[in-house]
Scaffold this motif. Structure first.
Motif, PDB file in Angstrom:
ATOM      1  N   GLY A   1       0.818  -1.208   0.000  1.00  0.00           N
ATOM      2  CA  GLY A   1       0.000   0.000   0.000  1.00  0.00           C
ATOM      3  C   GLY A   1       0.848   1.254   0.000  1.00  0.00           C
ATOM      4  N   GLY A   2       0.227   2.362   0.281  1.00  0.00           N
ATOM      5  CA  GLY A   2       0.940   3.635   0.283  1.00  0.00           C
ATOM      6  C   GLY A   2       0.556   4.498  -0.901  1.00  0.00           C
ATOM      7  N   THR A   3       1.274   5.567  -1.094  1.00  0.00           N
ATOM      8  CA  THR A   3       0.990   6.530  -2.156  1.00  0.00           C
ATOM      9  C   THR A   3       1.729   6.154  -3.432  1.00  0.00           C
ATOM     10  OG1 THR A   3       0.742   8.281  -0.515  1.00  0.00           O
ATOM     11  CG2 THR A   3       1.077   8.958  -2.812  1.00  0.00           C
ATOM     12  N   PRO A   4       1.046   6.127  -4.577  1.00  0.00           N
ATOM     13  CA  PRO A   4       1.738   5.821  -5.831  1.00  0.00           C
ATOM     14  C   PRO A   4       2.752   6.908  -6.184  1.00  0.00           C
ATOM     15  CG  PRO A   4      -0.653   5.637  -6.075  1.00  0.00           C
ATOM     16  CD  PRO A   4      -0.397   6.298  -4.766  1.00  0.00           C
ATOM     17  N   VAL A   5       3.896   6.484  -6.724  1.00  0.00           N
ATOM     18  CA  VAL A   5       4.941   7.405  -7.169  1.00  0.00           C
ATOM     19  C   VAL A   5       4.887   7.482  -8.686  1.00  0.00           C
ATOM     20  CG1 VAL A   5       7.412   7.844  -7.263  1.00  0.00           C
ATOM     21  CG2 VAL A   5       6.400   6.847  -5.194  1.00  0.00           C
ATOM     22  N   ARG A   6       4.787   8.695  -9.208  1.00  0.00           N
ATOM     23  CA  ARG A   6       4.672   8.892 -10.650  1.00  0.00           C
ATOM     24  C   ARG A   6       6.032   8.712 -11.312  1.00  0.00           C
ATOM     25  NH1 ARG A   6       1.061  13.774 -13.107  1.00  0.00           N
ATOM     26  NH2 ARG A   6       1.309  13.342 -15.330  1.00  0.00           N
ATOM     27  N   LEU A   7       6.082   7.850 -12.327  1.00  0.00           N
ATOM     28  CA  LEU A   7       7.342   7.566 -13.009  1.00  0.00           C
ATOM     29  C   LEU A   7       7.480   8.373 -14.293  1.00  0.00           C
ATOM     30  CD1 LEU A   7       9.903   5.733 -13.031  1.00  0.00           C
ATOM     31  CD2 LEU A   7       8.588   4.137 -14.446  1.00  0.00           C
ATOM     32  N   THR A   8       6.397   8.555 -15.041  1.00  0.00           N
ATOM     33  CA  THR A   8       6.438   9.338 -16.289  1.00  0.00           C
ATOM     34  C   THR A   8       5.397  10.456 -16.212  1.00  0.00           C
ATOM     35  OG1 THR A   8       4.812   7.974 -17.469  1.00  0.00           O
ATOM     36  CG2 THR A   8       7.115   7.288 -17.579  1.00  0.00           C
ATOM     37  N   ASP A   9       5.599  11.501 -16.975  1.00  0.00           N
ATOM     38  CA  ASP A   9       4.684  12.641 -16.895  1.00  0.00           C
ATOM     39  C   ASP A   9       4.445  13.288 -18.249  1.00  0.00           C
ATOM     40  OD1 ASP A   9       7.123  13.776 -17.333  1.00  0.00           O
ATOM     41  OD2 ASP A   9       7.153  14.993 -15.512  1.00  0.00           O
ATOM     42  N   GLY A  10       4.506  12.492 -19.335  1.00  0.00           N
ATOM     43  CA  GLY A  10       4.301  13.050 -20.666  1.00  0.00           C
ATOM     44  C   GLY A  10       2.839  13.283 -20.987  1.00  0.00           C
ATOM     45  N   ALA A  11       2.598  14.026 -22.061  1.00  0.00           N
ATOM     46  CA  ALA A  11       1.232  14.321 -22.487  1.00  0.00           C
ATOM     47  C   ALA A  11       0.633  13.170 -23.288  1.00  0.00           C
ATOM     48  CB  ALA A  11       1.218  15.595 -23.319  1.00  0.00           C
ATOM     49  N   THR A  12       1.474  12.370 -23.979  1.00  0.00           N
ATOM     50  CA  THR A  12       0.979  11.214 -24.727  1.00  0.00           C
ATOM     51  C   THR A  12       0.935  10.002 -23.805  1.00  0.00           C
ATOM     52  OG1 THR A  12       3.235  10.729 -25.455  1.00  0.00           O
ATOM     53  CG2 THR A  12       1.853  12.047 -26.924  1.00  0.00           C
ATOM     54  N   PRO A  13       0.038   9.048 -24.065  1.00  0.00           N
ATOM     55  CA  PRO A  13      -0.113   7.894 -23.176  1.00  0.00           C
ATOM     56  C   PRO A  13       1.143   7.035 -23.091  1.00  0.00           C
ATOM     57  CG  PRO A  13      -2.014   8.122 -24.627  1.00  0.00           C
ATOM     58  CD  PRO A  13      -0.981   9.063 -25.138  1.00  0.00           C
ATOM     59  N   ASP A  14       1.558   6.729 -21.865  1.00  0.00           N
ATOM     60  CA  ASP A  14       2.616   5.746 -21.598  1.00  0.00           C
ATOM     61  C   ASP A  14       1.943   4.489 -21.081  1.00  0.00           C
ATOM     62  OD1 ASP A  14       4.598   7.531 -22.338  1.00  0.00           O
ATOM     63  OD2 ASP A  14       4.871   8.295 -20.302  1.00  0.00           O
ATOM     64  N   LEU A  15       2.153   3.365 -21.771  1.00  0.00           N
ATOM     65  CA  LEU A  15       1.353   2.165 -21.525  1.00  0.00           C
ATOM     66  C   LEU A  15       2.215   0.924 -21.350  1.00  0.00           C
ATOM     67  CD1 LEU A  15      -1.236   2.789 -24.388  1.00  0.00           C
ATOM     68  CD2 LEU A  15      -1.496   3.440 -21.987  1.00  0.00           C
ATOM     69  N   HIS A  16       1.632  -0.083 -20.710  1.00  0.00           N
ATOM     70  CA  HIS A  16       2.166  -1.446 -20.623  1.00  0.00           C
ATOM     71  C   HIS A  16       3.581  -1.519 -20.044  1.00  0.00           C
ATOM     72  CE1 HIS A  16      -1.310  -1.778 -23.057  1.00  0.00           C
ATOM     73  NE2 HIS A  16      -0.733  -1.450 -24.196  1.00  0.00           N
TER      74      HIS A  16
END
Length: 724
Positions: free
Chosen positions: A222-237
């Protein structure tokens, strides 16, 4: 019924605590409701509509004709009661059942029947042993010995049966000894879970800001998710490298897809390779489907994923070097077939994947890492939404629509019969097994499509309303020539089937009973007596005709390749259809009287409709998505400048106009192209997200109504299934 209510309620509690019901809160709530209402003789509460409102939290204006949740869950409840009864302890005195045809339960008294006392007759009296003659004494002793041996045999057999039942029940309880833990249930969509090599963290995709799909990492605890990417286009899979130091993922835009590797220690990104072409998915119409998701080899040297092979071939698996980006083709499936969801085994020797032959028609295959030793593992011909290897590499876990809802199943890598993995969740996708075993992360998703109706008044789109709805998917509406009947596709019976309704949306009735997996593109004959459509009961899509009055569907065109999206000529003498007989889709025309078949549009075209005057045929270029028109023999083909429907199948012909939509995310403009003077005009806006991948725009013959399919609701959360 002579049973005591307390004993019935005690049996109810045994059921609620048993493995069939222990972790199914909604099913247990359903069971308690029908038992208590039956005991109270409250027959009014045991009607379908009342159960839907009180048990399944449907609104007061809920219409069970449009949503079969109660009937569907009643079938599951009966199955669970039967499963419990098969392994019930012999000392139980009550059995609870729900007979078909209603929702009243019955209570069976399992107590043994007592023999009535009877008077002792003279011949029944046992004489003293001394008074028995020798021969009679031996016979008496033999009879008594036989009786004793028989009794011992009965006790022995009973003990074996009881032990077997109790052992079977214990094994079943152990197999269902699990816990479903919510992992990421935030506002928005969360999907594509990937467990780290040490089993401590999960990387996943989330549109946490409400707009952009980025990758996050969160602890399993559990806990708070940490953001790894922050681009405007979708980062997937996302997928962890075997050493846990990097994450590979796909960055998608409308025009291209990049395979990216991100270093977790320094945060540096590297575009490893630009993939050839965005996928036209058969596994899902959702653009974020995991079909193309990457898989690392255990040595970390290669990444395996799906890519378009070339203009004239399907989608195969490729291996990309994690250092140089060099690509090597592993599979080259025939025609438009697609190889998806690749996963490399823990020992690095085998690749498991799903090969799709058509929409929602796929099976699991395995092969050597170099592409050799190809083996088919399943023979279900159903949609599979993700797979993974078990930690020891002997089995494959996958999400399958084999039984009407997407569920977790497991199968040996060499094949055989798959078995369900109990999870008590509907619509499961993207299973990911912890490399250390013990738990599975998966996506629980929900997507509701409904058909809406808009009025057309004075050449403009007017008021809109939800028209044909259920809790599943409804799409591909089509008006009869007289405008009195609407044919459409709905999965309200458990699988996609063709349904009819009256023009006002009432009097629903089911026409087909294929049992899945996908069908659509319903077109009426000019006389209104027959419909033509495509379906996939045997793998590849085929074209069927069916009398509107009823009867069995008749195969019209069935081949070892795709034959789909049929439509009638206006004189009723021919049928157009798409075909991939030459590799790429093209439009063909078959004369009903002679059987003569010939192409009438260039390769790369699909979905044809003939104008009402029978002079022209319209179709879509599947690469540019532009509308084209030609003579009905295919001559004088020309692009209709600036006319590009989106979704690309959402266009329809009226008596004087060609109508089509242009989607802008969560809304769409509607255009009308006047066939006589070629004038194009915007006739209104639909403030909804149109359903992709289906021909779901239809205009009534009188031009007063527009039907269209909408994605009314989507939800996807990540859950974790832990073994206890």
């Amino acid at each position: 019924m002579n049973l005591n209510h307390d004993k019935i309620r005690a049996q109810l509690e045994r059921l609620a605590a048993g493995p069939e019901f222990a972790r199914t809160d909604r099913m247990t709530r359903f069971l308690r409701f029908v038992v208590e209402k039956t005991l109270a003789r409250d027959t009014a509460a045991l009607r379908e509509r009342q159960i839907g409102i009180e048990v399944f939290d449907r609104p007061d204006d809920w219409d069970p004709k449009l949503d079969n949740i109660v009937r569907s869950e009643a079938r599951r409840l009966r199955a669970k009661l039967d499963a419990y009864a098969e392994t019930a302890s012999p000392d139980e005195t009550v059995r609870i059942t729900m007979p078909k045809g209603g929702y009243t339960v019955e209570f069976l008294d399992l107590r043994p029947k007592r023999e009535p006392d009877r008077p002792v007759r003279m011949e029944d009296e046992v004489l003293p042993q001394a008074a028995v003659p020798p021969m009679q004494r031996r016979s008496f002793l033999g009879w008594r010995t036989s009786l004793l041996l028989g009794a011992l045999m009965v006790v022995l057999v009973t003990s074996v049966v009881v032990f077997s039942l109790r052992h079977r029940r214990a094994v079943q309880a152990k197999s269902e000894n699990f816990e479903i833990v919510p992992f990421s249930t935030e506002v928005g969509q969360q999907f594509s879970p990937s467990i780290s090599p040490d089993g401590s963290k999960v990387a996943f995709v989330w549109n946490g800001d409400g707009t952009h799909f980025n990758i996050y990492i969160k602890s399993v605890e559990g806990g708070t998710p940490v953001r790894l990417t922050d681009g405007a286009t979708p980062d997937l899979h996302p997928l962890w490298s075997p050493d846990g130091r990097r994450i590979a993922f796909l960055r998608k835009s409308e025009a291209e897809t990049d395979l990216v590797v991100k270093n977790l220690s320094g945060g540096a990104e590297r575009i490893l390779r630009r993939m050839r072409d965005p996928l036209a998915l058969w596994s899902s119409v959702n653009q974020f489907s995991g079909c193309q998701s990457p898989s690392w080899t255990p040595d970390g040297k290669e990444i395996v994923l799906t890519d378009s092979l070339s203009r004239d071939k399907g989608y195969g698996l490729v291996s990309i070097s994690s250092t140089t980006g060099e690509e090597k083709v592993i599979t080259s499936p025939p025609g438009e077939d697609q190889d998806c969801y690749s996963r490399v085994s823990p020992d690095g020797k085998t690749i498991a994947f799903v090969r799709y032959l058509s929409h929602w028609v796929g099976d699991i295959y395995t092969m050597g890492r170099d592409g050799g030793d190809l083996k088919r593992v399943t023979f279900d011909s159903r949609d599979v939404r993700g797979l993974d290897w078990t930690a020891e590499g002997r089995q494959i876990v996958f999400a399958s629509k084999l039984r009407g809802a997407y569920e977790l199943r497991v199968i040996d890598k060499s094949g055989g019969e798959s078995t369900p993995i109990p999870s008590d969740k509907a619509s499961i996708a993207d299973p990911n097994v912890s490399p250390r075993g013990g738990f599975i992360a998966f996506v629980e998703s929900e997507e509701n499509w409904n058909i809406w109706r808009a009025s057309i008044h004075d050449g403009q789109v007017g008021t809109t309303e939800r028209f044909l709805a259920s809790s599943g998917q409804n799409h591909s509406p089509s008006f009869s020539p007289d405008g009195k009947t609407i044919a459409f596709v709905s999965d309200r019976s458990g699988n996609p089937e063709i349904w009819f309704s009256d023009a006002d949306g009432t009097n629903l009735r089911q026409l087909t009973h294929f049992g899945g997996p996908w069908l659509g593109t319903i077109r009426w004959s000019p006389d209104g007596k027959t419909i033509v459509f495509d379906a996939r009961p045997n793998g590849h899509s085929a074209v069927f005709t069916m009398a509107v009055a009823g009867g069995e569907p008749r195969p019209f065109q069935r081949e070892e390749f795709e034959v789909r999206r049929p439509s009638w000529s206006r004189d009723g003498k021919s049928i157009y259809f798409d075909s991939t007989r030459d590799g790429r889709p093209g439009i063909w025309k078959r004369n009903l009287a002679t059987g003569e078949t010939h192409p009438i549009a260039p390769a790369g075209s699909l979905q044809s409709l003939e104008s009402l005057d029978g002079s022209r045929v319209f179709f879509i270029d599947c690469e540019t998505h532009d509308l084209w028109a030609s003579n009905t023999d295919g001559s004088n083909a020309a692009r209709l400048e600036g006319m590009r429907p989106s979704p690309d199948l959402d266009w329809s012909l009226g008596s004087a106009d060609l109508f089509y939509s242009v989607s802008h995310g969560s809304s769409a403009d509607v255009f009308a192209y006047h066939l006589a003077d070629h004038r194009l005009r915007n006739i209104g806006k639909l403030d909804q997200l149109l359903s992709p991948g289906t021909p779901s725009l239809a205009v009534s013959p009188d031009g007063r109504w527009l039907l269209y399919a909408v994605v009314d609701h989507t939800r996807s959360d990540i859950k974790i299934r832990k073994e206890e």
